[in-house]
Motif scaffolding. Sequence first.
Motif, mmCIF file in Angstrom:
data_model
loop_
_atom_site.group_PDB
_atom_site.id
_atom_site.type_symbol
_atom_site.label_atom_id
_atom_site.label_comp_id
_atom_site.label_asym_id
_atom_site.label_seq_id
_atom_site.Cartn_x
_atom_site.Cartn_y
_atom_site.Cartn_z
ATOM 1 N N UNK A 92 27.942 95.469 73.266
ATOM 2 C CA UNK A 92 26.966 95.184 72.579
ATOM 3 C C UNK A 92 27.226 95.640 71.620
ATOM 4 N N UNK A 93 27.347 94.343 70.440
ATOM 5 C CA UNK A 93 27.218 94.600 69.200
ATOM 6 C C UNK A 93 26.263 94.170 68.108
ATOM 7 N N UNK A 94 25.296 94.901 67.905
ATOM 8 C CA UNK A 94 24.918 93.995 67.125
ATOM 9 C C UNK A 94 23.990 94.174 65.864
ATOM 10 N N UNK A 95 24.043 93.230 65.089
ATOM 11 C CA UNK A 95 24.113 93.633 63.388
ATOM 12 C C UNK A 95 22.623 92.949 62.828
ATOM 13 N N UNK A 176 27.273 90.267 69.881
ATOM 14 C CA UNK A 176 27.978 89.763 70.328
ATOM 15 C C UNK A 176 28.696 90.938 71.519
ATOM 16 N N UNK A 177 28.758 90.144 72.869
ATOM 17 C CA UNK A 177 29.158 90.824 74.141
ATOM 18 C C UNK A 177 30.585 90.704 74.003
ATOM 19 N N UNK A 200 29.037 81.667 74.073
ATOM 20 C CA UNK A 200 28.360 82.103 75.506
ATOM 21 C C UNK A 200 28.172 83.295 75.309
ATOM 22 N N UNK A 201 28.800 84.498 74.380
ATOM 23 C CA UNK A 201 28.877 85.387 74.915
ATOM 24 C C UNK A 201 28.556 86.462 73.101
ATOM 25 N N UNK A 202 27.775 85.201 72.378
ATOM 26 C CA UNK A 202 27.079 85.545 70.631
ATOM 27 C C UNK A 202 25.723 84.772 70.299
#
Length: 253
Positions: A92-95, A176-177, A200-202
């Motif tokens: 998972x990347x988080x901004x 997103x994942x 679905x993944x963002x």
Amino acid sequence: MARRRMVYEGKAKILYEGPEPGTLIQFFKDDTTAGNGEKHAQIEGKGVLNNRLSELFMTGLNNIGVPTHFIRRINMREQLVRAVEIVPLEIVVRNVAAGSMSKRLGIEEGTALPRPIIEFYYKNDDLNDPIVSEEHIIAFGWATQQDIDDMISLALRVNDFMSGMMMAVGIKLVDFKIETGRVYEGDFQRLIVADEISPDSCRLWDIETGQKLDKDVFRRDLGSLTDAYTEVARRLGVMPRNTSSGSGPKLVH
């Protein structure tokens, strides 16, 4: 479809044996889940939209040298993909702080992060996909340190690409994942982006209004999920902008 051998069925997709060795057919369902399957519904047309949007993102990544499992779209709900050995981790990347990060750490949702933050989650539905550290990953043999470095590099490159694409159409990529898979080439292995990249993944928010255009619409009962995903597809040029809601997806080829 009945003549194909099913390899795997998940919450939102089914994998079938592909036409050639080393390939699979990925079928996108209309099933929508939240809370690790506790909330479930059929959203007409969602699978069609996710198939087309994932094609757009995966093709773009392939074109800039970020390797993915995507080969080509077959029809409205199916795509041909490369068979991989899935690493049992979600990256998972988080901004921007949102979702579980806000709940865990008490950070107000919508707080911009000083830099992209990467988290790893162990893929296990029975355990509700717990967050894990790099130490856990190495200790339990899910991936090596080199694998972790490669996953981080892939995730940051996907983030750069997706952030720019979304910003160009007035959408903020909140988080997103992705998942990765191992492919073997002789004595060597490498990691590539697998599964899907879709709303679905963002988490996707309108830059000006903050309107949510992702699965949080379903999770939080904020309106029509189809309308949200259709808006993303329209802005990205996958659907004509004059398509009326409720008429069903009419995709641009």
